[in-house]
Design a protein around this motif. Sequence first.
Motif, PDB file in Angstrom:
ATOM      1  N   GLN A 189      -4.110  12.911   4.395  1.00  0.00           N
ATOM      2  CA  GLN A 189      -5.348  13.421   3.798  1.00  0.00           C
ATOM      3  C   GLN A 189      -5.326  14.949   3.723  1.00  0.00           C
ATOM      4  O   GLN A 189      -5.728  15.540   2.702  1.00  0.00           O
ATOM      5  CB  GLN A 189      -6.553  12.953   4.615  1.00  0.00           C
TER       6      GLN A 189
ATOM      7  N   HIS B 245       0.832  -1.203   0.000  1.00  0.00           N
ATOM      8  CA  HIS B 245       0.000   0.000   0.000  1.00  0.00           C
ATOM      9  C   HIS B 245       0.873   1.263   0.000  1.00  0.00           C
ATOM     10  O   HIS B 245       0.598   2.235  -0.726  1.00  0.00           O
ATOM     11  CB  HIS B 245      -0.910  -0.030   1.236  1.00  0.00           C
TER      12      HIS B 245
ATOM     13  N   ARG C 133      -6.288  10.331  -2.561  1.00  0.00           N
ATOM     14  CA  ARG C 133      -7.274  10.518  -1.478  1.00  0.00           C
ATOM     15  C   ARG C 133      -7.776   9.158  -0.993  1.00  0.00           C
ATOM     16  O   ARG C 133      -7.958   8.947   0.208  1.00  0.00           O
ATOM     17  CB  ARG C 133      -8.429  11.400  -1.957  1.00  0.00           C
ATOM     18  N   SER C 134      -8.017   8.255  -1.950  1.00  0.00           N
ATOM     19  CA  SER C 134      -8.490   6.920  -1.571  1.00  0.00           C
ATOM     20  C   SER C 134      -7.409   6.129  -0.842  1.00  0.00           C
ATOM     21  O   SER C 134      -7.689   5.444   0.148  1.00  0.00           O
ATOM     22  CB  SER C 134      -8.938   6.162  -2.823  1.00  0.00           C
ATOM     23  N   LEU C 135      -6.160   6.198  -1.313  1.00  0.00           N
ATOM     24  CA  LEU C 135      -5.081   5.417  -0.702  1.00  0.00           C
ATOM     25  C   LEU C 135      -4.719   5.924   0.688  1.00  0.00           C
ATOM     26  O   LEU C 135      -4.247   5.142   1.527  1.00  0.00           O
ATOM     27  CB  LEU C 135      -3.832   5.448  -1.593  1.00  0.00           C
ATOM     28  N   THR C 136      -4.892   7.212   0.944  1.00  0.00           N
ATOM     29  CA  THR C 136      -4.516   7.780   2.251  1.00  0.00           C
ATOM     30  C   THR C 136      -5.711   7.963   3.164  1.00  0.00           C
ATOM     31  O   THR C 136      -5.653   8.752   4.120  1.00  0.00           O
ATOM     32  CB  THR C 136      -3.808   9.130   2.049  1.00  0.00           C
ATOM     33  N   ALA C 137      -6.772   7.223   2.902  1.00  0.00           N
ATOM     34  CA  ALA C 137      -7.972   7.369   3.733  1.00  0.00           C
ATOM     35  C   ALA C 137      -7.705   6.980   5.188  1.00  0.00           C
ATOM     36  O   ALA C 137      -8.398   7.445   6.107  1.00  0.00           O
ATOM     37  CB  ALA C 137      -9.108   6.508   3.166  1.00  0.00           C
TER      38      ALA C 137
ATOM     39  N   ASP D 140      -7.446  11.818  -7.025  1.00  0.00           N
ATOM     40  CA  ASP D 140      -8.538  10.982  -6.466  1.00  0.00           C
ATOM     41  C   ASP D 140      -7.986   9.672  -5.898  1.00  0.00           C
ATOM     42  O   ASP D 140      -8.425   9.198  -4.827  1.00  0.00           O
ATOM     43  CB  ASP D 140      -9.565  10.676  -7.555  1.00  0.00           C
ATOM     44  N   ARG D 141      -7.027   9.091  -6.582  1.00  0.00           N
ATOM     45  CA  ARG D 141      -6.446   7.841  -6.089  1.00  0.00           C
ATOM     46  C   ARG D 141      -5.678   8.060  -4.791  1.00  0.00           C
ATOM     47  O   ARG D 141      -5.735   7.250  -3.860  1.00  0.00           O
ATOM     48  CB  ARG D 141      -5.515   7.267  -7.155  1.00  0.00           C
TER      49      ARG D 141
END
Length: 440
Positions: A114, A52, A104-108, A101-102
Motif C-alpha cells: 500500500q 490474487h 490500491r484495492s488489490l493490495t489492501a 485504483d485497482r
Amino acid sequence: MPNRTDASLARRMVRARAARVSALLLGGLFIGFLLLVVVFIEYRRAIDWIDHTHKVISAVEELQSTLSDAESGQRGYLLSLDPRQLVPYEEGRERSRALLDRLRSLTADNPVQQDKVTALRSLTADRLDRMAELLRQADEAGVAWAPAPVREGIGANMMAEIRRMTATMRADEDLLLAGRSRHATILELLMIAYGIVFVTVTGWLCFSTVRRLERDYQAERAEGEVLAATLQENRILLDEVNHRVKNSLQIVANLLRTQAMRHRSEEVRQELLDSSSRVLAIAEVHRRLYGEGAVYDTVELTDLIRSIAENAVPPTGGAEPSMTLATGAPLSAPVDTAVPVALIVNELLTNSYKHAFPDGRRGRVTVDMAVAGNEVRIDVADDGIGLPEEVAGNSGGGFGLNTARNLTRQLRGRLEIERLTPGTRFLLTFPMKPPAPTQA
C-alpha cells in the motif's frame, strides 16, 4: 454340543472385536475426512491467493506498459505535432489512473505494498503532469521548439523511478507468489496422500470385512450341516424308538385282550378288555403323533376321534348298535390335549356299548365334534336304556366314568351327562389352547 457352543462363542468374540476395530477405523476415517475438508478449504484459499497475486503482478505490469505507451504518444506528438499521436497518450492517462485504483484495492491486505502504491501514485501523477506541461509548451512554442524536450530527455528520471518502483512491487509479489505456490503444493500433496491412504484403508476394511463375513458364513454353514445331520439322526432314532413304543403298546393291549379271553370271571374279563381298549387309545395317539409326516407336537383331533370311535365298536359279530360319526373340519391339538380327549371319548363310547344295550338290544350311538370360538364340543349320545339317576350325578358311576371326569378336569373343561328318553347324552366341552413349539 460343548464344542459347537465354544466355537459359536469364539466366533461371537471375534465378531465383537472386529466390530470394535471397524468402528475405530470408521471413526478415524471420518475424522480424516473432516481434516481433508479443512485442508481442501485451505487449499482453495491458497489458490485464490495465488490468483490474487497474479492479478497484482498483472496490474503492475500493465501500469508500466500503459505509462510507456502514454510516454511514447507524448514523444511522438512532440516530434511531429500530429494530433493522432495524442490518442495513446490520452488513453494511457485514463488507464493509468484506473490501474492505480485497482492496485490500491488489490493490495489492501498488504500495508507495505500500500505504501508503494501511494508512492507510485505520486510519481505517476507527477510524470503525467510533467508530460501535460510539455505538451502545453509545445502547443505554445510551435514546431521549432517541440523536439527539444525529446532530445534533452526531460522526464526520463521520473520514468526510471517509476520503473524501479514497479520492479520492486513485482519482486515482492513474486516472493509472495512463490510462498503461496509452495503452500498450495504442500496442501495438494497432503490431499493426494490422504486420498491414497483413504482409498487403501477403505479397500482393506471392505476386503477384510467381506473375508470375515465369508469365513463366518462358511463356518456357520458347516455347523448348520452338522446340526442338520445330527437332527436327522436324532429324528431317525426318535422314529425308531416311537415305533417300538407303539408296537409295545399294541402288544400290551393284545396281551390284555388274550388274558381276558382266557379268564373265567366275566367281571375280570371285562376289566381286562377295558384296559386293553385304553392302551389302544393311547397307542392310537402315539401312532398319529409320531407317524410318517408328523410334526411331533400336534395331533389331528378329527381323525383321532374317528379312529377311537371305530376301534371302540365291540367285535361281537352280532346285532351291535350302529355308529354315526360327524367330526367336522380338521382340527390340530397339542399332545397334552389329544391324549386326555382320546381316553375320555374311549371311556364314553365303551360305557355306551357296555351298558346302554343289554341282551343284544339294537340301537344307535352318535359322536359329534364341533368348534365354537375357542372351545371344542364333543357330543356322545345313544338311544339305549339310559343311565341310572345316581350314576348321572357328579360322582356316580364306575372306574371308567370317574376316569373321564378326572381327565376332563385335567383339560380344564366340563363333562355334562343328560338323561334322554330314551338314552344318555355325554357333552364334553374344553378350551383349545394353541400348541406350544417343540424345542427341536
